[in-house]
Design a protein around this motif. Structure first.
Motif, short mmCIF file in Angstrom:
data_model
loop_
_atom_site.label_atom_id
_atom_site.label_comp_id
_atom_site.label_asym_id
_atom_site.label_seq_id
_atom_site.Cartn_x
_atom_site.Cartn_y
_atom_site.Cartn_z
N GLY A 112 0.83 -1.26 0.02
CA GLY A 112 -0.04 -0.09 0.08
C GLY A 112 0.92 1.19 -0.03
N MET A 113 2.04 1.18 0.03
CA MET A 113 2.92 2.39 0.25
C MET A 113 3.07 3.34 -1.16
SD MET A 113 6.37 1.51 2.05
CE MET A 113 7.31 2.99 2.09
N GLY A 114 2.28 2.76 -2.21
CA GLY A 114 2.41 3.41 -3.54
C GLY A 114 1.04 4.28 -3.80
N GLY A 115 0.15 4.02 -2.86
CA GLY A 115 -1.10 4.59 -3.02
C GLY A 115 -1.29 6.17 -2.99
N ARG A 116 -0.94 6.48 -1.71
CA ARG A 116 -1.09 8.08 -1.62
C ARG A 116 -0.22 8.96 -2.48
NH1 ARG A 116 -2.50 9.59 4.51
NH2 ARG A 116 -4.07 8.11 4.80
N VAL A 117 0.78 8.28 -2.96
CA VAL A 117 1.89 8.93 -3.85
C VAL A 117 1.55 8.79 -5.42
CG1 VAL A 117 3.76 9.10 -2.26
CG2 VAL A 117 3.61 7.25 -3.74
N GLY A 118 0.62 7.97 -5.70
CA GLY A 118 0.02 8.19 -7.10
C GLY A 118 0.60 6.97 -8.02
N LEU A 119 1.23 5.81 -7.29
CA LEU A 119 1.79 4.89 -7.98
C LEU A 119 0.98 3.80 -8.31
CD1 LEU A 119 5.42 4.83 -6.53
CD2 LEU A 119 4.50 5.65 -8.52
N LYS A 120 -0.14 3.63 -7.81
CA LYS A 120 -1.30 2.75 -8.06
C LYS A 120 -0.88 1.29 -7.55
CE LYS A 120 -3.04 5.63 -11.94
NZ LYS A 120 -1.73 6.29 -11.90
N MET A 158 -7.35 -18.93 4.81
CA MET A 158 -6.43 -17.82 4.84
C MET A 158 -7.46 -16.60 4.82
SD MET A 158 -5.28 -17.51 0.82
CE MET A 158 -4.94 -15.74 0.77
N LEU A 159 -7.20 -15.45 5.44
CA LEU A 159 -7.78 -14.33 5.64
C LEU A 159 -6.92 -13.07 5.59
CD1 LEU A 159 -10.50 -12.83 6.35
CD2 LEU A 159 -10.08 -13.24 8.68
N GLY A 160 -7.45 -12.06 4.71
CA GLY A 160 -6.41 -10.77 4.44
C GLY A 160 -7.11 -9.65 5.22
N VAL A 161 -5.91 -8.92 5.57
CA VAL A 161 -6.26 -7.43 6.41
C VAL A 161 -6.08 -6.56 4.99
CG1 VAL A 161 -5.80 -6.03 7.97
CG2 VAL A 161 -5.79 -8.23 8.52
N PRO A 162 -7.04 -5.72 4.85
CA PRO A 162 -6.82 -4.79 3.53
C PRO A 162 -5.60 -3.72 3.80
CG PRO A 162 -8.76 -4.57 4.35
CD PRO A 162 -8.40 -5.78 5.25
N ALA A 163 -4.72 -3.84 3.01
CA ALA A 163 -3.55 -2.76 3.09
C ALA A 163 -3.00 -2.47 1.73
CB ALA A 163 -2.38 -3.29 4.24
N GLY A 164 -3.31 -3.16 0.78
CA GLY A 164 -2.83 -2.75 -0.43
C GLY A 164 -3.67 -1.56 -1.27
N VAL A 165 -2.95 -1.31 -2.47
CA VAL A 165 -3.69 -0.32 -3.09
C VAL A 165 -4.77 -0.95 -3.94
CG1 VAL A 165 -3.50 1.33 -5.06
CG2 VAL A 165 -1.52 0.97 -3.31
N LYS A 166 -4.57 -1.98 -4.51
CA LYS A 166 -5.63 -2.69 -5.58
C LYS A 166 -5.95 -3.99 -4.47
CE LYS A 166 -1.71 -4.77 -7.88
NZ LYS A 166 -1.69 -5.95 -7.10
N ILE A 167 -7.28 -4.39 -4.53
CA ILE A 167 -7.70 -5.34 -3.89
C ILE A 167 -9.09 -5.84 -4.71
CG2 ILE A 167 -8.89 -6.21 -1.53
CD1 ILE A 167 -7.16 -4.46 -0.22
N PRO A 185 -18.37 3.93 -6.85
CA PRO A 185 -17.94 2.82 -6.05
C PRO A 185 -17.66 1.38 -6.77
CG PRO A 185 -20.33 2.99 -6.39
CD PRO A 185 -19.83 4.29 -6.85
N ILE A 186 -16.40 0.82 -6.16
CA ILE A 186 -16.05 -0.27 -6.76
C ILE A 186 -17.13 -1.48 -7.10
CG2 ILE A 186 -14.38 -2.32 -6.75
CD1 ILE A 186 -12.72 -0.39 -5.27
N GLY A 187 -17.12 -1.89 -8.49
CA GLY A 187 -18.15 -2.83 -8.61
C GLY A 187 -18.09 -3.98 -7.96
N GLY A 188 -19.16 -4.36 -7.30
CA GLY A 188 -19.10 -5.77 -6.64
C GLY A 188 -18.71 -5.71 -5.28
N GLN A 189 -18.05 -4.56 -4.94
CA GLN A 189 -17.41 -4.43 -3.54
C GLN A 189 -18.14 -3.05 -2.85
OE1 GLN A 189 -13.07 -3.96 -3.43
NE2 GLN A 189 -12.86 -5.97 -4.23
N GLY A 190 -18.21 -2.16 -3.57
CA GLY A 190 -19.10 -0.79 -2.91
C GLY A 190 -17.96 0.04 -2.38
N PHE A 191 -16.86 -0.05 -2.42
CA PHE A 191 -15.97 1.05 -1.89
C PHE A 191 -16.02 2.26 -2.46
CE2 PHE A 191 -14.15 -2.76 0.50
CZ PHE A 191 -13.80 -2.17 1.52
N LEU A 192 -16.35 3.33 -1.67
CA LEU A 192 -16.06 4.84 -2.19
C LEU A 192 -14.72 5.26 -1.88
CD1 LEU A 192 -19.28 6.29 -0.89
CD2 LEU A 192 -18.76 5.25 -3.08
N PHE A 193 -14.01 5.07 -0.76
CA PHE A 193 -12.59 5.29 -0.41
C PHE A 193 -11.78 4.33 -0.03
CE2 PHE A 193 -15.22 9.36 0.01
CZ PHE A 193 -14.58 10.23 -1.02
N GLY A 194 -10.56 4.20 -0.14
CA GLY A 194 -9.78 3.16 0.69
C GLY A 194 -9.27 1.84 -0.28
N ARG A 195 -10.00 2.02 -1.77
CA ARG A 195 -9.32 1.14 -2.54
C ARG A 195 -9.16 1.54 -3.91
NH1 ARG A 195 -9.77 -1.19 1.73
NH2 ARG A 195 -10.73 -3.17 2.30
#
Length: 406
Positions: A13-21, A165-174, A333-343
């Motif tokens: 997730g380090m690339g997210g806020r600095v625009g690296l996607k 397995m279960l994920g804690v969301p921290a990446g840019v793309k999920i 919103p992301i299709g199928g997920q509904g996230f407005l912010f954070g993904r």
């Protein structure tokens, strides 16, 4: 459940806020742009949620920021079963890098080695912190598909493919359906689940993603705890949004600054305004103070409203530099997920959101039909609480729907 394995990808997730996607292959560039790790704090949030419900759980993890620190901060006394620094010191082909793993290139090989070490202790759940790339690394080990490496793969007490397995969301793309909606949700699910079901691990080509193209691939089917707060796989839809875009463009307010989030729906609005959009980036555009009142609506629709592009494919710092009130943030919103912010739009950070006096949500009816509620996950609990409630969503030229934000 008596034991759990925890592994954190500290650079996720380090690339997210600095625009690296994304951060795959871009860690040094992310650091040059001032990126800060976000995965360790999200790991602590998930493990605190887990500790409140299961304080006696035996926790196995990797050293330092790969899990040990977050587990201790949450109240556990974890057993460390893998140390990346030790491996590098012992491996002449992978020289040791001094300092904290957060300040070194912790690799996918570290994640896989840690997962293998955790499986040797017969953990009943693998809780990982990262994004889709990390999910692929964990799934590869569970399915024993990563055999090309020269590492010794020890036999595990249980069939690895049966370990959930279960994920804690921290990446840019999920895009995968193996993550909790929020870190706290993931901790709660880990403590309370009583059955599992097969779920998809998906990934995308980050280089293509940075160029505005989404190339998804199904990488694995894995067992995942069942819970209402487990997010769905992302759906990539391409329904017509021309009417929606035309209606929005007709109503832009003179002198207002618009922050356009990523995605094809918002991109259609930018196209209607005559903006050369960055397909998967964040753009800023300010409507001219005078929109030439002598033109008819149809002329404005065809020619595009007058305005100025202030930033294209912007990072968080770019956004904060150019924003000037009044500000509207436009997201879909992301299709199928509904996230407005954070993904996928971490550039639109809490400081950016707080500068906006309006949030415009746009989506086709087809997209909304596949979503029960909208979600926010900004890394700022107070802001998330402020954003929850009911949100009006523009679905066409004149039509809207109300959707809950949870």
């Amino acid at each position: 459940m008596e034991s759990i394995g925890v592994v954190v990808n500290p650079i996720a997730g380090m690339g997210g806020r600095v625009g690296l996607k994304g951060t795959d292959g871009k860690l040094e560039e992310a650091r040059r742009r001032g990126a800060e790790p976000r995965a360790p704090e999200r790991a602590r949030e998930a493990l605190r949620s887990l500790h409140r419900r299961a304080p006696e759980l035996t926790v196995y993890t990797a050293a330092g920021v790969m899990g040990e620190r977050a587990a201790r901060d949450a109240g556990y006394e974890p057993t460390v079963v893998y140390d990346p620094a030790t491996v590098r010191e012992d491996d002449a082909t992978d020289p040791a890098r001094p300092g904290d793993p957060a300040n070194a290139e912790t690799t996918a090989a570290d994640t896989r080695r840690a997962v293998r070490a955790l499986l040797e202790h017969d953990v009943e759940l693998l809780l990982f912190v990262g994004g889709d790339g990390t999910a692929v690394d964990v799934a590869d080990v569970l399915e024993d598909t990563t055999t090309a490496e020269t590492e010794q793969v020890a036999a595990t007490p249980r069939d690895a493919a049966e370990t959930p397995m279960l994920g804690v969301p921290a990446g840019v793309k999920i895009y995968s359906s193996v993550f909790g909606v929020t870190p706290a949700d993931a901790g709660r699910i880990a403590a309370e689940f009583d059955r599992v079901e097969p779920r998809e691990v998906n990934d995308i080509d980050e280089d293509a993603y940075r160029e505005g193209e989404v190339r998804t691939a199904l990488r694995a089917i894995v067992p995942v705890p069942v819970a209402p707060d487990l997010q769905s796989s992302k759906q990539v839809s391409s329904g017509s949004v021309d009417s929606l875009a035309t209606g929005f463009a007709r109503e832009v307010e003179p002198g207002r600054t618009y922050v356009f989030g990523p995605g094809s729906t918002v991109g259609a609005i930018e196209a209607a305004l005559g903006i050369d959009a960055s397909p998967l980036g964040v753009d800023v555009w300010r409507a001219a103070a005078d929109t030439e009142p002598d033109k008819t609506d149809s002329e404005r629709d065809s020619d595009g409203r007058e305005g100025t592009v202030l930033a294209r494919d912007a990072a968080e710092t770019d956004l904060l530099e150019v924003l000037a009130e009044p500000v509207t943030i436009v997201v879909s919103p992301i299709g199928g997920q509904g996230f407005l912010f954070g993904r996928g739009n971490h550039q639109i950070s809490p400081p950016v959101i707080r500068q906006a006096d309006e949030i415009a949500v746009v989506a086709s009816d087809e997209k909304l039909d596949g979503i029960d509620s909208l979600h926010v996950d900004t890394d700022d609990e107070e802001l998330d609480d402020d954003l929850r409630g009911w949100q009006q969503v523009r679905t066409g030229r004149f039509t809207t729907r109300m959707m809950p934000v949870s």
